[in-house]
Scaffold this motif. Structure first.
Motif, PDB file in Angstrom:
ATOM      1  N   PHE B  14      -1.535   2.876 -10.203  1.00  0.00           N
ATOM      2  CA  PHE B  14      -2.274   2.188  -9.140  1.00  0.00           C
ATOM      3  C   PHE B  14      -1.325   1.636  -8.080  1.00  0.00           C
ATOM      4  N   GLN B  15      -0.142   1.209  -8.529  1.00  0.00           N
ATOM      5  CA  GLN B  15       0.885   0.732  -7.582  1.00  0.00           C
ATOM      6  C   GLN B  15       1.249   1.869  -6.620  1.00  0.00           C
ATOM      7  N   PRO B  28      -3.206  -1.947   7.230  1.00  0.00           N
ATOM      8  CA  PRO B  28      -2.276  -3.074   7.401  1.00  0.00           C
ATOM      9  C   PRO B  28      -2.273  -4.025   6.213  1.00  0.00           C
ATOM     10  N   LEU B  29      -2.061  -3.492   5.022  1.00  0.00           N
ATOM     11  CA  LEU B  29      -2.080  -4.281   3.793  1.00  0.00           C
ATOM     12  C   LEU B  29      -0.904  -3.769   2.965  1.00  0.00           C
ATOM     13  N   PRO B  30      -0.105  -4.673   2.371  1.00  0.00           N
ATOM     14  CA  PRO B  30       0.984  -4.172   1.537  1.00  0.00           C
ATOM     15  C   PRO B  30       0.447  -3.258   0.441  1.00  0.00           C
ATOM     16  N   VAL B  32       1.209  -2.767  -2.657  1.00  0.00           N
ATOM     17  CA  VAL B  32       0.947  -3.339  -3.988  1.00  0.00           C
ATOM     18  C   VAL B  32      -0.359  -4.120  -4.004  1.00  0.00           C
ATOM     19  N   ILE B  33      -0.714  -4.727  -2.871  1.00  0.00           N
ATOM     20  CA  ILE B  33      -1.937  -5.525  -2.844  1.00  0.00           C
ATOM     21  C   ILE B  33      -3.158  -4.603  -2.831  1.00  0.00           C
ATOM     22  N   GLY B  35      -3.045  -1.684  -4.183  1.00  0.00           N
ATOM     23  CA  GLY B  35      -3.011  -1.194  -5.562  1.00  0.00           C
ATOM     24  C   GLY B  35      -3.705  -2.161  -6.515  1.00  0.00           C
ATOM     25  N   MET B  36      -3.486  -3.486  -6.290  1.00  0.00           N
ATOM     26  CA  MET B  36      -4.120  -4.482  -7.134  1.00  0.00           C
ATOM     27  C   MET B  36      -5.639  -4.437  -6.992  1.00  0.00           C
ATOM     28  N   LEU B  37      -6.112  -4.269  -5.746  1.00  0.00           N
ATOM     29  CA  LEU B  37      -7.564  -4.208  -5.525  1.00  0.00           C
ATOM     30  C   LEU B  37      -8.160  -2.976  -6.211  1.00  0.00           C
TER      31      LEU B  37
END
Lengths: 228, 117
Positions: B14-15, B28-30, B32-33, B35-37
């Protein structure tokens, strides 16, 4: 520095930090997050090692920071029942606190004449460290400084937060947990769990939501202040 | 051990997916974030029971966060000049910009004075 040396040194610093925390009886200012980094800094200075040479060799560990960040979905998933039960107060609080935490930091930074990259680094100071590192990385801040600022922010909330709540006459775990988690992320959440398990659960939830909300807000708010 | 590795591979998957999607669609989202969602959606779809093993392994990764922070955090040595130049301003911003949202959150979530105290 070779990868083996970098990984070995990092592991030893972590183990020493962890050991010190246990021996001290879990003193809040000796949290392994702080002492582990501090020990590594001492090792780098003592061996006269260039930081970037160390960082390049320790990429494997830094990559796992990202993996652990993805895993933060787990505590969020596990407190989803709290969201359902208290959806109104949680989202009202999140909406206002998230914007305020970002905007106050940027406005004060610009008022004091700090350079843009520092204002960007300060903007996500209330979110959990891995999120803040990822955000400052992608918006042009200074990731290692972000880690330090976020940790100090968490310590401020962990140390002063419960006292401020007491002065305000608030002991209900819902507002206390939400305020601690939204402004002081994991460090304040650890403190909230010491106050009550309910406050801790609200704080953990608040910290996760605050991380997501801040990530979504930053790309919109930064350009309003001429940043990024 | 093999099971644990398969859980880590799931989370790392997912990462990777988050990073790949963020880059490919210029979100415009890192990564990893994102990936977390995605991982959060995966957990909700998998349900309480089926996701239990991967959650247990993931919690071990979270417990070790102080270890994963060290390479990034030690970078503070490379920026000691920034701290020397702007130290007090940074502390001032942190104190004020933490106090204001904290009190606001207490006020909004608390609403009224707690009758039990």
């Amino acid at each position: 520095m070779t990868p083996l040396e970098a990984i070995l040194a990092t592991l030893l610093c972590f183990l020493a930090a962890h050991g010190l925390y246990r021996v001290s009886g879990h003193q809040p200012w000796l949290q392994p997050v702080i002492t582990g980094i501090l020990f590594m800094v001492i090792v780098l200075l003592a061996t006269d090692t260039n930081y970037w040479s160390y960082f390049d060799s320790a990429q494997a560990i830094h990559t796992l920071l990202g993996t652990a960040t993805v895993a933060l979905a787990i505590p969020l998933y596990e407190c989803r029942h709290l969201i359902r039960q208290h959806i109104g107060p949680i989202f009202r609080t999140l909406l206002a606190t998230g914007i305020l935490a970002i905007v106050t930091a940027i406005v004060l930074a610009q008022w004091l004449g700090l350079p843009d990259n520092l204002a960007i680094t300060l903007a996500p100071k209330s979110v959990t460290t891995p999120f803040a590192i990822a955000l400052t990385e992608s918006f042009g801040g200074i990731p290692p400084l972000s880690a330090a600022l976020v940790i100090v922010t968490g310590m401020i909330v962990a140390l002063a937060g419960p006292g401020i709540a007491r002065l305000a006459g608030i002991s209900n775990p819902l507002p206390l947990g939400l305020a601690m988690g939204m402004t002081g992320h994991g460090i304040a959440t650890a403190r909230a769990f010491e106050l009550s398990s309910e406050a801790g659960a609200f704080s953990a939830l608040a910290m996760g939501l605050m991380g997501i909300y801040t990530s979504l807000l930053l790309p919109w708010i930064l350009p309003l202040f001429g940043l990024h | 051990m093999i099971r644990t590795l398969s859980h880590i591979a799931t989370i790392a998957g997912f990462q990777w997916l988050g990073a790949a999607l963020a880059q490919h669609f210029s979100i415009p989202l890192p990564g990893v974030i994102l990936g977390m969602l995605l991982f959060l959606i995966f957990l909700m779809l998998a349900g309480e029971k089926r996701s239990a093993p991967v959650r247990n392994t993931g919690k071990q990764l979270i417990k070790l966060l102080p270890l994963w922070f060290i390479p990034a955090g030690a970078g503070i040595v490379a920026y000691s000049h920034v701290l020397a130049e702007y130290g007090w301003q940074l502390v001032f911003v942190l104190l004020v910009a933490t106090f204001i949202p904290f009190v606001t959150a207490l006020w909004i979530a608390g609403g009224r004075r707690d009758p039990e105290t």
